[in-house]
Design a protein around this motif. Structure first.
Motif, PDB file in Angstrom:
ATOM      1  N   ALA A 193       0.659  -0.945  -0.439  1.00  0.00           N
ATOM      2  CA  ALA A 193      -0.038   0.203  -0.375  1.00  0.00           C
ATOM      3  C   ALA A 193       0.761   1.201   0.113  1.00  0.00           C
ATOM      4  O   ALA A 193       1.067   2.408  -0.911  1.00  0.00           O
ATOM      5  N   ALA A 194       2.048   1.279   0.926  1.00  0.00           N
ATOM      6  CA  ALA A 194       3.103   2.286   1.180  1.00  0.00           C
ATOM      7  C   ALA A 194       3.868   2.021  -0.302  1.00  0.00           C
ATOM      8  O   ALA A 194       3.531   3.468  -0.816  1.00  0.00           O
ATOM      9  N   SER A 195       4.139   1.261  -0.945  1.00  0.00           N
ATOM     10  CA  SER A 195       4.581   1.498  -2.253  1.00  0.00           C
ATOM     11  C   SER A 195       3.924   2.515  -3.651  1.00  0.00           C
ATOM     12  O   SER A 195       3.578   2.889  -4.004  1.00  0.00           O
ATOM     13  N   ILE A 196       2.622   1.531  -3.413  1.00  0.00           N
ATOM     14  CA  ILE A 196       1.273   2.159  -4.356  1.00  0.00           C
ATOM     15  C   ILE A 196       1.572   4.137  -4.066  1.00  0.00           C
ATOM     16  O   ILE A 196       1.450   4.249  -5.107  1.00  0.00           O
ATOM     17  N   CYS A 197       1.118   3.994  -3.027  1.00  0.00           N
ATOM     18  CA  CYS A 197       1.291   5.320  -2.773  1.00  0.00           C
ATOM     19  C   CYS A 197       2.164   6.558  -2.610  1.00  0.00           C
ATOM     20  O   CYS A 197       2.496   7.390  -2.769  1.00  0.00           O
ATOM     21  N   ASP A 198       3.309   5.317  -2.748  1.00  0.00           N
ATOM     22  CA  ASP A 198       4.578   6.391  -2.530  1.00  0.00           C
ATOM     23  C   ASP A 198       5.015   6.844  -1.577  1.00  0.00           C
ATOM     24  O   ASP A 198       4.915   8.637  -1.589  1.00  0.00           O
ATOM     25  N   CYS A 199       4.850   5.717  -0.528  1.00  0.00           N
ATOM     26  CA  CYS A 199       4.755   6.849   0.389  1.00  0.00           C
ATOM     27  C   CYS A 199       5.526   5.724   1.733  1.00  0.00           C
ATOM     28  O   CYS A 199       5.321   4.729   0.983  1.00  0.00           O
ATOM     29  N   SER A 200       5.678   6.021   2.745  1.00  0.00           N
ATOM     30  CA  SER A 200       5.679   5.153   4.212  1.00  0.00           C
ATOM     31  C   SER A 200       5.178   4.484   4.478  1.00  0.00           C
ATOM     32  O   SER A 200       3.600   4.611   4.895  1.00  0.00           O
ATOM     33  N   PRO A 201       5.307   3.192   5.380  1.00  0.00           N
ATOM     34  CA  PRO A 201       4.306   2.624   5.758  1.00  0.00           C
ATOM     35  C   PRO A 201       3.562   2.788   6.925  1.00  0.00           C
ATOM     36  O   PRO A 201       2.936   2.365   7.654  1.00  0.00           O
ATOM     37  N   SER A 202       4.415   4.453   7.843  1.00  0.00           N
ATOM     38  CA  SER A 202       4.636   4.823   8.814  1.00  0.00           C
ATOM     39  C   SER A 202       3.292   6.201   8.564  1.00  0.00           C
ATOM     40  O   SER A 202       2.582   6.078   9.347  1.00  0.00           O
ATOM     41  N   LYS A 203       3.698   6.567   7.477  1.00  0.00           N
ATOM     42  CA  LYS A 203       2.694   7.085   6.448  1.00  0.00           C
ATOM     43  C   LYS A 203       0.867   6.778   6.476  1.00  0.00           C
ATOM     44  O   LYS A 203       0.173   7.108   7.299  1.00  0.00           O
ATOM     45  N   ILE A 204       1.152   5.304   5.617  1.00  0.00           N
ATOM     46  CA  ILE A 204      -0.151   4.595   5.968  1.00  0.00           C
ATOM     47  C   ILE A 204      -1.072   4.461   7.073  1.00  0.00           C
ATOM     48  O   ILE A 204      -2.145   4.605   7.592  1.00  0.00           O
ATOM     49  N   SER A 205      -0.062   4.011   8.616  1.00  0.00           N
ATOM     50  CA  SER A 205      -0.401   3.797   9.529  1.00  0.00           C
ATOM     51  C   SER A 205      -0.552   5.353  10.763  1.00  0.00           C
ATOM     52  O   SER A 205      -1.804   5.164  10.950  1.00  0.00           O
ATOM     53  N   LYS A 206      -0.303   6.175   9.832  1.00  0.00           N
ATOM     54  CA  LYS A 206      -0.772   7.296  11.109  1.00  0.00           C
ATOM     55  C   LYS A 206      -2.287   7.871   9.674  1.00  0.00           C
ATOM     56  O   LYS A 206      -3.063   8.241  10.574  1.00  0.00           O
ATOM     57  N   PHE A 207      -2.575   7.486   9.038  1.00  0.00           N
ATOM     58  CA  PHE A 207      -3.678   8.391   8.119  1.00  0.00           C
ATOM     59  C   PHE A 207      -4.691   6.913   7.976  1.00  0.00           C
ATOM     60  O   PHE A 207      -5.744   7.705   8.442  1.00  0.00           O
ATOM     61  N   VAL A 208      -4.555   6.051   8.554  1.00  0.00           N
ATOM     62  CA  VAL A 208      -5.679   4.329   9.167  1.00  0.00           C
ATOM     63  C   VAL A 208      -6.119   5.210  10.417  1.00  0.00           C
ATOM     64  O   VAL A 208      -7.415   5.209  10.895  1.00  0.00           O
ATOM     65  N   HIS A 209      -4.776   5.462  11.080  1.00  0.00           N
ATOM     66  CA  HIS A 209      -5.388   6.242  12.707  1.00  0.00           C
ATOM     67  C   HIS A 209      -6.359   7.547  12.472  1.00  0.00           C
ATOM     68  O   HIS A 209      -6.952   7.958  13.354  1.00  0.00           O
ATOM     69  N   LYS A 210      -6.347   8.645  11.690  1.00  0.00           N
ATOM     70  CA  LYS A 210      -6.452   9.624  11.445  1.00  0.00           C
ATOM     71  C   LYS A 210      -8.028   9.171  11.313  1.00  0.00           C
ATOM     72  O   LYS A 210      -9.176  10.261  11.538  1.00  0.00           O
ATOM     73  N   LEU A 211      -8.396   8.311   9.856  1.00  0.00           N
ATOM     74  CA  LEU A 211      -9.220   7.660  10.181  1.00  0.00           C
ATOM     75  C   LEU A 211     -10.071   7.104  11.118  1.00  0.00           C
ATOM     76  O   LEU A 211     -11.459   7.296  11.048  1.00  0.00           O
ATOM     77  N   GLY A 212     -10.081   6.823  12.040  1.00  0.00           N
ATOM     78  CA  GLY A 212     -10.553   6.248  13.573  1.00  0.00           C
ATOM     79  C   GLY A 212     -10.606   4.780  13.049  1.00  0.00           C
ATOM     80  O   GLY A 212     -10.565   4.193  14.696  1.00  0.00           O
ATOM     81  N   PHE A 213      -9.065   3.922  12.524  1.00  0.00           N
ATOM     82  CA  PHE A 213      -9.104   2.604  12.987  1.00  0.00           C
ATOM     83  C   PHE A 213      -7.855   2.673  13.466  1.00  0.00           C
ATOM     84  O   PHE A 213      -6.778   3.106  13.933  1.00  0.00           O
ATOM     85  N   LYS A 214      -8.164   1.130  14.343  1.00  0.00           N
ATOM     86  CA  LYS A 214      -6.937   1.244  15.334  1.00  0.00           C
ATOM     87  C   LYS A 214      -5.472   0.674  14.343  1.00  0.00           C
ATOM     88  O   LYS A 214      -4.752   1.261  15.205  1.00  0.00           O
ATOM     89  N   ASN A 215      -5.393   0.330  14.033  1.00  0.00           N
ATOM     90  CA  ASN A 215      -4.535  -0.255  12.484  1.00  0.00           C
ATOM     91  C   ASN A 215      -4.246  -0.087  11.470  1.00  0.00           C
ATOM     92  O   ASN A 215      -5.975  -0.492  10.847  1.00  0.00           O
ATOM     93  N   TYR A 216      -3.863  -0.949  10.368  1.00  0.00           N
ATOM     94  CA  TYR A 216      -4.201  -1.074   8.797  1.00  0.00           C
ATOM     95  C   TYR A 216      -4.702  -2.465   8.439  1.00  0.00           C
ATOM     96  O   TYR A 216      -6.152  -2.188   7.557  1.00  0.00           O
ATOM     97  N   LYS A 217      -4.816  -3.557   9.651  1.00  0.00           N
ATOM     98  CA  LYS A 217      -5.195  -4.724   9.250  1.00  0.00           C
ATOM     99  C   LYS A 217      -6.730  -4.378   9.242  1.00  0.00           C
ATOM    100  O   LYS A 217      -7.509  -4.763   8.852  1.00  0.00           O
ATOM    101  N   GLU A 218      -7.258  -3.630  10.674  1.00  0.00           N
ATOM    102  CA  GLU A 218      -8.866  -3.277  11.158  1.00  0.00           C
ATOM    103  C   GLU A 218      -9.128  -2.247   9.711  1.00  0.00           C
ATOM    104  O   GLU A 218     -10.245  -3.007   8.726  1.00  0.00           O
ATOM    105  N   TYR A 219      -8.378  -1.708   9.098  1.00  0.00           N
ATOM    106  CA  TYR A 219      -8.645  -0.987   7.699  1.00  0.00           C
ATOM    107  C   TYR A 219      -8.677  -1.620   6.794  1.00  0.00           C
ATOM    108  O   TYR A 219     -10.189  -0.949   5.933  1.00  0.00           O
ATOM    109  N   LEU A 220      -8.309  -2.168   5.947  1.00  0.00           N
ATOM    110  CA  LEU A 220      -8.119  -2.966   5.210  1.00  0.00           C
ATOM    111  C   LEU A 220      -9.407  -4.132   5.140  1.00  0.00           C
ATOM    112  O   LEU A 220      -9.587  -3.668   3.887  1.00  0.00           O
ATOM    113  N   ALA A 221      -9.080  -4.947   6.421  1.00  0.00           N
ATOM    114  CA  ALA A 221     -10.209  -5.749   6.744  1.00  0.00           C
ATOM    115  C   ALA A 221     -11.819  -5.063   6.534  1.00  0.00           C
ATOM    116  O   ALA A 221     -13.266  -5.778   5.863  1.00  0.00           O
TER     117      ALA A 221
END
Length: 240
Positions: free
Chosen positions: A35-63
């Motif tokens: 996901a980070a590679s496709i979005c041209d950013c770091s995995p930590s940025k993806i984690s911050k993104f999903v937390h901002k949306l209110g999800f506990k982690n990327y796994k919960e967001y994906l599900a």
């Protein structure tokens, strides 16, 4: 219960959101690294993104985005117990604060969902000093709509009729739309800015939308009203 409010995201995060919605449609096992590679950013940025949306982690967001969290429970008592066990009061806090930003609230739903809107109107009128209307027809929304209004739409499945034209009309008037859905609809997450999905536990799929219960709507409404009441009493105490 999940809340997705794209208004909270900056331009980069909105771009990540749009990209990942499409990618997860194609690959519902997409890793955070990919996901980070496709979005041209770091995995930590993806984690911050999903937390901002209110999800506990990327796994919960994906599900959630992929629909993997949804489970059919045909026994209504069991389904509602599961719903209450997983009730998220933080979403209630956020939504309660959100609705107090507007100069008018319009509540809408088709069929039985309109009844939920009427009940919410009755409750809100005692707590908010702004015009509040529950309406059963889209034309009524157009008649009432002005600047800085919030249209709250209740729908169990989101499938009875398209909301696209209504949504675009509201946005064109510099107002906002919030969808309260019982069942997760990926196309709503893609098309609209603010969607609250109440339950992972779905009713009998053999039931038509108008045959399904609206119990989760009323539980959500009561929680919002209780939060508003508590805020009202706290403000009253401070003034005294």
């Amino acid at each position: 219960m999940y809340s997705v409010n794209k208004e909270l995201l900056n331009s980069l995060e909105k771009n990540i959101y749009s990209i990942l919605i499409q990618e997860i449609k194609r690959n519902n096992t997409l890793s955070i690294t990919d996901a980070a590679s496709i979005c041209d950013c770091s995995p930590s940025k993806i984690s911050k993104f999903v937390h901002k949306l209110g999800f506990k982690n990327y796994k919960e967001y994906l599900a959630f985005i992929s629909g993997k969290t949804a489970t059919v429970i045909t026994n209504e008592s069991e389904r509602l117990n599961k719903f209450l066990e997983n009730f998220n009061s933080e979403i209630i806090d956020e939504f309660t604060a959100y609705i107090q930003k507007f100069e008018k609230i319009i509540l809408f739903g088709y069929g039985p969902s309109f009844i939920a809107g009427q009940y919410f109107e009755y409750k809100l009128r005692n707590l908010l000093e702004i015009p509040i209307w529950a309406v059963a027809h889209e034309t009524s929304i157009n008649d009432l709509l002005s600047k800085n209004n919030l249209v709250i739409i209740f729908s169990v499945t989101g499938q009875f009729k398209s909301f696209k034209e209504l949504y675009e009309n509201v946005i064109s008037k510099n107002s906002k739309v919030a969808f309260i859905l019982e069942e997760n609809r990926t196309e709503f997450l893609e098309a609209y800015d603010y969607t609250i999905t109440l339950s992972n536990y779905l009713q009998n799929p053999e039931l038509l939308p108008h045959e399904k219960t609206r119990t989760t709507f009323f539980a959500f409404i009561e929680a919002v009203i209780k939060k508003l009441e508590n805020s009202f009493f706290e403000n009253t105490k401070q003034k005294i």
